[in-house]
Design a protein around this motif. Structure first.
Motif, short mmCIF file in Angstrom:
data_model
loop_
_atom_site.label_atom_id
_atom_site.label_comp_id
_atom_site.label_asym_id
_atom_site.label_seq_id
_atom_site.Cartn_x
_atom_site.Cartn_y
_atom_site.Cartn_z
N LEU A 54 0.85 -1.19 0.00
CA LEU A 54 0.00 0.00 0.00
C LEU A 54 0.88 1.24 0.00
CD1 LEU A 54 -3.16 0.32 0.20
CD2 LEU A 54 -2.75 1.05 2.54
N ALA A 55 0.83 2.00 -1.04
CA ALA A 55 1.74 3.13 -1.21
C ALA A 55 1.27 4.36 -0.44
CB ALA A 55 1.87 3.47 -2.69
N GLY A 56 2.20 5.00 0.28
CA GLY A 56 1.99 6.32 0.84
C GLY A 56 0.95 6.44 1.93
N ARG A 57 0.69 5.40 2.70
CA ARG A 57 -0.32 5.47 3.77
C ARG A 57 0.31 5.17 5.11
NH1 ARG A 57 -2.41 4.77 -0.91
NH2 ARG A 57 -4.65 5.14 -1.25
N THR A 58 1.43 5.77 5.42
CA THR A 58 2.21 5.41 6.60
C THR A 58 1.41 5.53 7.88
OG1 THR A 58 4.22 6.14 5.49
CG2 THR A 58 4.31 5.89 7.88
N GLU A 59 0.68 6.64 8.06
CA GLU A 59 -0.05 6.87 9.31
C GLU A 59 -1.14 5.82 9.49
OE1 GLU A 59 -0.50 8.62 12.94
OE2 GLU A 59 1.00 9.10 11.42
#
Length: 332
Positions: A41-46
């Motif tokens: 899943l790209a770019g959903r760190t939080e």
């Protein structure tokens, strides 16, 4: 926040090296899971870190967002990254409680009945589009999420340990859906909204470097034994009285807010502390600092706040953000 390192927020026996070592091991486990899910899943760190915090703290997770932003993918990637049993349930209006919890079936040719476990008897259960299931089926999850058990035909059966429910729902498509009741929402430790991916992250998805095309290649990066050990470490993370009073003040702020009809529950405070303890362990600490609380407050409390202007999208998050600004964090 420099106040987060105040000695008064640490346990008296801070010199005990075993606590620090255990927290470090838990941080390593969390980093492996977070990295594995982040590879899909790209770019959903939080959102990913909050999901891992739920996994470590024993809380359940609701992923809520518009279609096509990776809600189900986040849930499936997390499940694939953890060893153990896994089932996915698709929410539909004709889904019955027994389809989830299990049913009694005839045993052979006699009159004896035997229990056939439903998909809820798994370590990780992904319930996709939960709000498409009818209220009876939604209610069948209440005992499972609160007590890690289900009762069928008068007999209570415990679910596997650990047990984690990850549900998804689309908040803007209302046709053919059944909004979750306040009691059902209150069972979820956190609600996350992944949001749309950034342009570069969308490029990774479109070129196959991220997204569903790589999900099948995900292998477990931890096993059930390590996960149970990490949960024990999180449960033992120290919470100072100042931190607990800070959480109580935040709960009270939601209850006193002029736009709120019903503020966050005590269960919300328990979930908030659990997530903060998980965040502390994920950072390699065996004690909670104010920043741990701040980072999880919106995801832990926003869905528990019932506002007067119920039609206002995102009102719960706005109110919780206001409460965070108004309530001073402890400094000693």
């Amino acid at each position: 926040m420099s106040a987060g390192m105040d000695v008064s927020l640490q346990p008296a026996a801070v010199e005990r090296g075993s606590d620090a070592v255990a927290a470090g091991q838990t941080a390593d486990t969390a980093a492996r899971i977070t990295g594995s899910v982040g590879g899909v899943l790209a770019g959903r760190t939080e959102a990913i870190e909050t999901a891992v915090a739920c996994l470590l703290s024993g809380g359940h997770l609701l992923i809520e967002d518009i279609p096509g932003v990776g809600k189900t993918l986040l849930a499936q990637a997390l499940a694939a990254s953890v060893g153990g049993s896994f089932h996915r349930i698709q929410g539909t209006p004709d889904l019955l409680p027994g389809d989830v919890t299990g049913t009694m079936l005839p045993a052979g040719d006699g009159f004896e009945l035997r229990f056939r476990p439903g998909p809820i008897f798994s370590n990780i259960v992904v319930f996709d589009e939960l709000n498409r299931a009818n209220p009876r089926t939604q209610s069948a999850l209440l005992e499972a999420t609160e007590e890690a058990a289900v009762t069928v035909d008068g007999a209570t059966r415990e679910l596997p340990a650990p047990f984690l429910l990850i549900a998804t729902q689309n908040p803007v498509e209302m046709t053919g859906t059944y909004p979750l009741g306040e009691g059902a929402l209150d069972r979820f430790a956190a609600v996350v909204t992944p949001g749309r991916a950034a342009a570069d992250d969308e490029v990774d998805v479109l070129t196959g470097r991220r997204g569903r095309t790589v999900l099948q290649a995900v292998e477990p990066v931890t096993d059930i034994g390590d996960l149970l050990a990490a949960r024990r470490v999180v449960a033992d993370v120290y919470v100072a009285d100042q931190i607990a009073r800070y959480v109580v003040a935040l709960l009270e702020a939601t209850r006193q807010h002029p736009r709120v009809r019903l503020g966050a529950s005590t269960r919300g405070g328990v979930a908030l502390v659990g997530l903060a303890k998980a965040r502390a362990a994920m950072a390699g600490r065996h004690y909670v600092v104010p920043d741990d609380v701040v980072r999880v407050t919106e995801s832990a409390l926003s869905h528990r706040v019932i506002v007067n202007d119920a039609g206002s999208v995102g009102a719960g998050r706005d109110i919780v953000a206001e409460c965070l600004d108004r309530v001073p964090a402890p400094t000693a």
